[in-house]
Design a protein around this motif. Structure first.
Motif, PDB file in Angstrom:
ATOM      1  N   MET A 124      -9.576  12.685  -9.064  1.00 46.41           N
ATOM      2  CA  MET A 124      -9.010  11.529  -8.382  1.00 46.41           C
ATOM      3  C   MET A 124      -9.402  10.229  -9.073  1.00 46.41           C
ATOM      4  SD  MET A 124      -7.094  11.742  -5.646  1.00 46.41           S
ATOM      5  CE  MET A 124      -7.577  10.310  -4.692  1.00 46.41           C
ATOM      6  N   GLY A 125     -10.664  10.184  -9.532  1.00 46.70           N
ATOM      7  CA  GLY A 125     -11.144   8.959 -10.141  1.00 46.70           C
ATOM      8  C   GLY A 125     -10.463   8.624 -11.450  1.00 46.70           C
ATOM      9  N   LYS A 126      -9.861   9.615 -12.086  1.00 38.32           N
ATOM     10  CA  LYS A 126      -9.209   9.393 -13.369  1.00 38.32           C
ATOM     11  C   LYS A 126      -7.747   8.994 -13.211  1.00 38.32           C
ATOM     12  CE  LYS A 126     -12.188  12.753 -15.701  1.00 38.32           C
ATOM     13  NZ  LYS A 126     -12.248  14.051 -16.410  1.00 38.32           N
ATOM     14  N   LYS A 127      -7.248   9.074 -12.003  1.00 34.06           N
ATOM     15  CA  LYS A 127      -5.846   8.759 -11.770  1.00 34.06           C
ATOM     16  C   LYS A 127      -5.680   7.276 -11.447  1.00 34.06           C
ATOM     17  CE  LYS A 127      -4.588  13.386 -10.103  1.00 34.06           C
ATOM     18  NZ  LYS A 127      -4.074  14.165  -8.963  1.00 34.06           N
ATOM     19  N   ARG A 128      -4.586   6.732 -11.896  1.00 30.31           N
ATOM     20  CA  ARG A 128      -4.328   5.311 -11.665  1.00 30.31           C
ATOM     21  C   ARG A 128      -4.081   5.073 -10.176  1.00 30.31           C
ATOM     22  NH1 ARG A 128      -3.287   0.764 -14.348  1.00 30.31           N
ATOM     23  NH2 ARG A 128      -1.614  -0.643 -13.695  1.00 30.31           N
ATOM     24  N   ASP A 129      -4.749   4.060  -9.619  1.00 29.35           N
ATOM     25  CA  ASP A 129      -4.638   3.796  -8.186  1.00 29.35           C
ATOM     26  C   ASP A 129      -3.997   2.462  -7.878  1.00 29.35           C
ATOM     27  OD1 ASP A 129      -6.683   2.158  -8.983  1.00 29.35           O
ATOM     28  OD2 ASP A 129      -8.235   3.091  -7.741  1.00 29.35           O
ATOM     29  N   VAL A 130      -3.269   1.903  -8.853  1.00 26.41           N
ATOM     30  CA  VAL A 130      -2.494   0.686  -8.625  1.00 26.41           C
ATOM     31  C   VAL A 130      -1.124   0.829  -9.281  1.00 26.41           C
ATOM     32  CG1 VAL A 130      -4.519  -0.824  -8.471  1.00 26.41           C
ATOM     33  CG2 VAL A 130      -3.394  -0.475 -10.681  1.00 26.41           C
ATOM     34  N   ILE A 131      -0.165   0.117  -8.738  1.00 36.21           N
ATOM     35  CA  ILE A 131       1.155  -0.011  -9.354  1.00 36.21           C
ATOM     36  C   ILE A 131       1.410  -1.498  -9.520  1.00 36.21           C
ATOM     37  CG2 ILE A 131       3.647   0.311  -9.065  1.00 36.21           C
ATOM     38  CD1 ILE A 131       3.045   2.834  -7.454  1.00 36.21           C
ATOM     39  N   GLU A 132       1.651  -1.920 -10.748  1.00 32.43           N
ATOM     40  CA  GLU A 132       1.866  -3.339 -11.043  1.00 32.43           C
ATOM     41  C   GLU A 132       3.124  -3.500 -11.883  1.00 32.43           C
ATOM     42  OE1 GLU A 132      -2.624  -5.091 -11.350  1.00 32.43           O
ATOM     43  OE2 GLU A 132      -1.994  -3.713 -12.936  1.00 32.43           O
ATOM     44  N   LEU A 133       4.012  -4.352 -11.428  1.00 37.91           N
ATOM     45  CA  LEU A 133       5.244  -4.631 -12.166  1.00 37.91           C
ATOM     46  C   LEU A 133       5.109  -5.946 -12.925  1.00 37.91           C
ATOM     47  CD1 LEU A 133       6.204  -2.414 -10.218  1.00 37.91           C
ATOM     48  CD2 LEU A 133       8.345  -3.677  -9.949  1.00 37.91           C
ATOM     49  N   PRO A 134       5.739  -6.060 -14.086  1.00 39.67           N
ATOM     50  CA  PRO A 134       5.740  -7.349 -14.789  1.00 39.67           C
ATOM     51  C   PRO A 134       6.401  -8.420 -13.917  1.00 39.67           C
ATOM     52  CG  PRO A 134       6.584  -5.588 -16.196  1.00 39.67           C
ATOM     53  CD  PRO A 134       6.494  -5.020 -14.811  1.00 39.67           C
ATOM     54  N   ILE A 135       5.867  -9.628 -13.977  1.00 38.03           N
ATOM     55  CA  ILE A 135       6.438 -10.733 -13.206  1.00 38.03           C
ATOM     56  C   ILE A 135       7.761 -11.147 -13.836  1.00 38.03           C
ATOM     57  CG2 ILE A 135       6.126 -13.104 -12.409  1.00 38.03           C
ATOM     58  CD1 ILE A 135       3.114 -12.631 -12.524  1.00 38.03           C
ATOM     59  N   GLU A 136       8.828 -11.134 -13.043  1.00 38.49           N
ATOM     60  CA  GLU A 136      10.135 -11.574 -13.522  1.00 38.49           C
ATOM     61  C   GLU A 136      10.963 -12.077 -12.347  1.00 38.49           C
ATOM     62  OE1 GLU A 136      12.357  -7.201 -13.507  1.00 38.49           O
ATOM     63  OE2 GLU A 136      11.840  -8.137 -15.426  1.00 38.49           O
ATOM     64  N   ASP A 137      11.810 -13.045 -12.622  1.00 37.09           N
ATOM     65  CA  ASP A 137      12.664 -13.627 -11.583  1.00 37.09           C
ATOM     66  C   ASP A 137      11.857 -14.101 -10.375  1.00 37.09           C
ATOM     67  OD1 ASP A 137      14.891 -13.002 -13.160  1.00 37.09           O
ATOM     68  OD2 ASP A 137      15.058 -11.006 -12.263  1.00 37.09           O
ATOM     69  N   ASP A 166       6.445 -11.257  -8.170  1.00 34.99           N
ATOM     70  CA  ASP A 166       5.155 -10.705  -8.576  1.00 34.99           C
ATOM     71  C   ASP A 166       4.846  -9.574  -7.593  1.00 34.99           C
ATOM     72  OD1 ASP A 166       2.532 -10.098  -9.120  1.00 34.99           O
ATOM     73  OD2 ASP A 166       1.788 -12.139  -9.002  1.00 34.99           O
ATOM     74  N   ILE A 167       5.027  -8.324  -8.035  1.00 32.99           N
ATOM     75  CA  ILE A 167       4.924  -7.173  -7.144  1.00 32.99           C
ATOM     76  C   ILE A 167       3.820  -6.233  -7.625  1.00 32.99           C
ATOM     77  CG2 ILE A 167       6.144  -5.232  -6.093  1.00 32.99           C
ATOM     78  CD1 ILE A 167       8.755  -6.637  -6.613  1.00 32.99           C
ATOM     79  N   SER A 168       2.885  -5.927  -6.738  1.00 35.47           N
ATOM     80  CA  SER A 168       1.842  -4.963  -7.071  1.00 35.47           C
ATOM     81  C   SER A 168       1.326  -4.296  -5.804  1.00 35.47           C
ATOM     82  CB  SER A 168       0.689  -5.627  -7.829  1.00 35.47           C
ATOM     83  OG  SER A 168       0.031  -6.567  -7.012  1.00 35.47           O
ATOM     84  N   GLY A 169       0.775  -3.087  -5.962  1.00 36.78           N
ATOM     85  CA  GLY A 169       0.305  -2.355  -4.794  1.00 36.78           C
ATOM     86  C   GLY A 169      -0.897  -1.485  -5.079  1.00 36.78           C
ATOM     87  N   TRP A 170      -1.572  -1.088  -3.995  1.00 33.79           N
ATOM     88  CA  TRP A 170      -2.752  -0.229  -4.069  1.00 33.79           C
ATOM     89  C   TRP A 170      -2.454   1.132  -3.442  1.00 33.79           C
ATOM     90  CZ3 TRP A 170      -6.758  -4.291  -1.910  1.00 33.79           C
ATOM     91  CH2 TRP A 170      -7.049  -5.212  -2.925  1.00 33.79           C
ATOM     92  N   GLU A 171      -2.974   2.172  -4.067  1.00 35.26           N
ATOM     93  CA  GLU A 171      -2.891   3.528  -3.526  1.00 35.26           C
ATOM     94  C   GLU A 171      -3.732   3.601  -2.247  1.00 35.26           C
ATOM     95  OE1 GLU A 171      -4.394   7.257  -2.594  1.00 35.26           O
ATOM     96  OE2 GLU A 171      -5.641   5.975  -3.903  1.00 35.26           O
ATOM     97  N   ILE A 172      -3.342   4.419  -1.307  1.00 33.04           N
ATOM     98  CA  ILE A 172      -3.911   4.401   0.039  1.00 33.04           C
ATOM     99  C   ILE A 172      -5.418   4.620   0.074  1.00 33.04           C
ATOM    100  CG2 ILE A 172      -3.302   6.837   0.420  1.00 33.04           C
ATOM    101  CD1 ILE A 172      -2.990   6.187   3.392  1.00 33.04           C
ATOM    102  N   ILE A 203       0.875  -1.178   0.000  1.00 27.61           N
ATOM    103  CA  ILE A 203       0.000   0.000   0.000  1.00 27.61           C
ATOM    104  C   ILE A 203       0.905   1.218   0.000  1.00 27.61           C
ATOM    105  CG2 ILE A 203      -1.776   1.273   1.275  1.00 27.61           C
ATOM    106  CD1 ILE A 203      -2.617  -1.433   2.519  1.00 27.61           C
ATOM    107  N   TYR A 204       0.583   2.193  -0.855  1.00 28.52           N
ATOM    108  CA  TYR A 204       1.465   3.352  -1.006  1.00 28.52           C
ATOM    109  C   TYR A 204       0.663   4.652  -0.966  1.00 28.52           C
ATOM    110  CZ  TYR A 204      -0.216   3.345  -5.867  1.00 28.52           C
ATOM    111  OH  TYR A 204      -1.018   3.368  -6.992  1.00 28.52           O
ATOM    112  N   VAL A 205       1.372   5.749  -0.747  1.00 26.41           N
ATOM    113  CA  VAL A 205       0.734   7.065  -0.703  1.00 26.41           C
ATOM    114  C   VAL A 205       1.512   8.048  -1.582  1.00 26.41           C
ATOM    115  CG1 VAL A 205       2.026   7.769   1.385  1.00 26.41           C
ATOM    116  CG2 VAL A 205      -0.147   8.882   0.831  1.00 26.41           C
ATOM    117  N   HIS A 206       0.781   8.868  -2.349  1.00 23.91           N
ATOM    118  CA  HIS A 206       1.388   9.929  -3.143  1.00 23.91           C
ATOM    119  C   HIS A 206       1.630  11.156  -2.265  1.00 23.91           C
ATOM    120  CE1 HIS A 206       1.018   8.295  -7.259  1.00 23.91           C
ATOM    121  NE2 HIS A 206      -0.095   7.711  -6.834  1.00 23.91           N
ATOM    122  N   SER A 207       2.261  12.150  -2.834  1.00 22.18           N
ATOM    123  CA  SER A 207       2.461  13.419  -2.124  1.00 22.18           C
ATOM    124  C   SER A 207       1.134  14.177  -2.037  1.00 22.18           C
ATOM    125  CB  SER A 207       3.494  14.279  -2.857  1.00 22.18           C
ATOM    126  OG  SER A 207       3.001  14.659  -4.129  1.00 22.18           O
TER     127      SER A 207
END
Length: 261
Positions: A61-74, A77-83, A45-49
């Motif tokens: 706010m609704g138009k802004k992306r609220d997840v961060i997802e990285l491609p699975i490698e090595d 599998d890393i992903s997160g949600w905005e606070i 879980i992460y927070v912007h400035s």
């Protein structure tokens, strides 16, 4: 791997200009069911400035992306949600967040955010909603257990969800994340427990991916699914709206994370 994961999370903070408040292991490694080949399922879980949240457009706010997802490698599998997304889901007794809060592998914990969530956990916990979640997972996995060969992973996913549901019915509380306590508290028939623990050993050793259907396991899943569905239908009750408290936690976390406003 721990240091590698923390380094990846720090890269995310720099790249996306966010602060990772809480990051944990999820999935099979958190459940105690991982083999050497299992992925690391990192959730955060992460927070912007402050400025990211300030806009004169009420729909901004609704138009802004609220997840961060990285491609699975090595095997990562890393992903997160905005606070604010995380808090809205927490308000709905979202099982994913409640499970993350019980992970035994914490990669990062910054600010008092997660402590604040834990103080509000009883306010938001909805046993019926969480029970339906586990019933759905158990049913989806059970439906795939009738072929010539069936995946061990599906057996264990079905049983983990089934036993988590039984825990909720018995104790009226959020079940543990690890599979072993669920088995120990379920009072399973001796032969069934033996079969299930054997599947756990095979899964962890990575010896094989599939087995022939095991009648006693299939029969138990079907029987207990019917029990859980009936139990879920009898649950009633309302929760107080915790929105004001969650809004305050959001503002406090934003200020603590960035030292602004």
């Amino acid at each position: 791997m721990f240091e590698n994961i923390v380094a990846r999370l720090r890269e995310i903070e720099r790249k996306y200009q966010v602060i990772v408040l809480y990051a944990v292991e999820s999935g099979s490694r958190a459940w105690g069911l991982a083999s050497k080949a299992s992925d690391y399922d990192v959730r955060f879980i992460y927070v912007h400035s402050v400025n990211w949240y300030l806009t004169i457009d009420p729909q901004g706010m609704g138009k802004k992306r609220d997840v961060i997802e990285l491609p699975i490698e090595d095997h990562l599998d890393i992903s997160g949600w905005e606070i604010t997304k995380a808090l809205r889901l927490f308000r709905k007794s979202n099982p994913a967040i409640l499970e993350w809060m019980r992970s035994g592998e914490v990669y990062l914990q910054q600010t008092g955010f997660i402590s604040g969530l834990r103080l509000l956990e009883k306010e938001v916990f909805n046993p019926q909603s969480m029970l339906f979640h586990y019933i759905k997972i158990a049913k989806n996995n059970w439906s795939s257990l009738h072929g010539k060969d069936v995946k061990i992973k599906n057996y264990l996913n079905a049983f983990r969800s089934l036993l988590a549901g039984k825990w909720i019915v018995q104790f009226h509380e959020i079940p543990p994340l690890n599979f072993q306590p669920l088995i120990e508290h379920a009072h399973l028939p001796k032969q069934l427990k033996k079969e299930l623990e054997h599947l756990v050993e095979v899964k962890i050793c990575g010896e094989q991916d599939a087995v022939h259907p095991i009648p006693c396991l299939n029969d138990y899943i079907e029987k207990e699914l019917n029990f859980l569905i009936e139990a879920a239908g009898t649950w009633h009750g309302e929760k107080k709206d915790p929105t004001a408290q969650l809004d305050e936690l959001f503002r406090m976390t934003l200020k603590e994370a960035w030292g602004e406003f």
